[in-house]
Design a protein around this motif. Structure first.
Motif, PDB file in Angstrom:
ATOM      1  N   UNK A  64      -1.179   3.094  13.924  1.00  0.00           N
ATOM      2  CA  UNK A  64       0.130   2.722  13.379  1.00  0.00           C
ATOM      3  C   UNK A  64       0.144   1.232  13.034  1.00  0.00           C
ATOM      4  N   UNK A  65       0.851   0.912  11.943  1.00  0.00           N
ATOM      5  CA  UNK A  65       1.066  -0.488  11.567  1.00  0.00           C
ATOM      6  C   UNK A  65      -0.112  -1.178  10.905  1.00  0.00           C
ATOM      7  N   UNK A  66      -1.091  -0.438  10.434  1.00  0.00           N
ATOM      8  CA  UNK A  66      -2.215  -1.055   9.715  1.00  0.00           C
ATOM      9  C   UNK A  66      -1.707  -1.536   8.358  1.00  0.00           C
ATOM     10  N   UNK A  67      -1.860  -2.822   8.088  1.00  0.00           N
ATOM     11  CA  UNK A  67      -1.463  -3.365   6.793  1.00  0.00           C
ATOM     12  C   UNK A  67      -2.380  -2.867   5.692  1.00  0.00           C
TER      13      UNK A  67
ATOM     14  N   UNK B 233      -8.768  -0.467  -1.888  1.00  0.00           N
ATOM     15  CA  UNK B 233      -7.744  -0.309  -0.858  1.00  0.00           C
ATOM     16  C   UNK B 233      -8.233  -1.053   0.368  1.00  0.00           C
ATOM     17  N   UNK B 234      -7.467  -2.072   0.767  1.00  0.00           N
ATOM     18  CA  UNK B 234      -7.832  -2.903   1.913  1.00  0.00           C
ATOM     19  C   UNK B 234      -6.980  -2.519   3.111  1.00  0.00           C
ATOM     20  N   UNK B 235      -7.641  -2.272   4.231  1.00  0.00           N
ATOM     21  CA  UNK B 235      -7.012  -1.936   5.505  1.00  0.00           C
ATOM     22  C   UNK B 235      -7.176  -3.140   6.430  1.00  0.00           C
ATOM     23  N   UNK B 236      -6.078  -3.723   6.906  1.00  0.00           N
ATOM     24  CA  UNK B 236      -6.158  -4.868   7.820  1.00  0.00           C
ATOM     25  C   UNK B 236      -6.333  -4.357   9.249  1.00  0.00           C
ATOM     26  N   UNK B 237      -7.572  -4.065   9.589  1.00  0.00           N
ATOM     27  CA  UNK B 237      -7.894  -3.407  10.855  1.00  0.00           C
ATOM     28  C   UNK B 237      -7.956  -4.363  12.043  1.00  0.00           C
ATOM     29  N   UNK B 238      -8.312  -5.605  11.819  1.00  0.00           N
ATOM     30  CA  UNK B 238      -8.457  -6.563  12.915  1.00  0.00           C
ATOM     31  C   UNK B 238      -7.177  -6.759  13.699  1.00  0.00           C
ATOM     32  N   UNK B 239      -6.058  -6.822  13.022  1.00  0.00           N
ATOM     33  CA  UNK B 239      -4.765  -7.022  13.693  1.00  0.00           C
ATOM     34  C   UNK B 239      -4.429  -5.839  14.598  1.00  0.00           C
TER      35      UNK B 239
ATOM     36  N   UNK C 182     -12.602  -7.451  10.549  1.00  0.00           N
ATOM     37  CA  UNK C 182     -11.213  -7.897  10.445  1.00  0.00           C
ATOM     38  C   UNK C 182     -10.425  -7.079   9.424  1.00  0.00           C
ATOM     39  N   UNK C 183     -11.135  -6.513   8.455  1.00  0.00           N
ATOM     40  CA  UNK C 183     -10.521  -5.604   7.499  1.00  0.00           C
ATOM     41  C   UNK C 183     -11.601  -4.690   6.937  1.00  0.00           C
ATOM     42  N   UNK C 184     -11.166  -3.594   6.366  1.00  0.00           N
ATOM     43  CA  UNK C 184     -12.059  -2.638   5.717  1.00  0.00           C
ATOM     44  C   UNK C 184     -11.581  -2.493   4.275  1.00  0.00           C
ATOM     45  N   UNK C 185     -12.491  -2.634   3.336  1.00  0.00           N
ATOM     46  CA  UNK C 185     -12.169  -2.441   1.923  1.00  0.00           C
ATOM     47  C   UNK C 185     -12.908  -1.219   1.403  1.00  0.00           C
TER      48      UNK C 185
END
Length: 106
Positions: A18-21, A57-63, A75-78
């Motif tokens: 939940x909340x992945x940018x 599509x970029x997923x901000x996974x680190x946060x 820190x992110x997955x593209x």
């Protein structure tokens, strides 16, 4: 419904992420849409129909992992993909702190 949907599953915990940018852009860097995954780890992005072409599509996974106090490597997955027609696109990822996988869903 947007042309593009996604689902992020935290494979390490076995729960939706939940909340992945999220940020959808053309490969030239032109922004198309932004959002975040809901409580079920799902999101819809963009217009009803994306023009043919290449997108990222970029997923901000680190946060996500930082908020849980879990060290992680990415820190992110593209994910870059090609839109060739008007079929619905589903781009899910299975995520862990040190690995991820993706596929073209339906």
């Amino acid at each position: 419904m947007p042309h593009l949907t996604t689902h992020v599953l935290d494979a390490a915990s076995g729960t939706p992420a939940r909340g992945i940018g999220l940020a959808l852009s053309t490969v030239a860097g032109e922004p198309v849409a932004t959002g975040a995954t809901d409580a079920d780890g799902r999101a819809g992005l963009g217009p009803e129909l994306l023009s043919p072409g290449d997108y990222t599509l970029r997923f901000d996974t680190g946060a996500h992992f930082a908020a849980a106090g879990v060290p992680s490597f990415y820190p992110f997955v593209s994910v870059t993909f090609t839109v060739a027609d008007d079929r619905h696109l589903h781009v899910p990822i299975l995520l862990s702190p040190f690995a991820y996988s993706t596929y073209r869903g339906s």
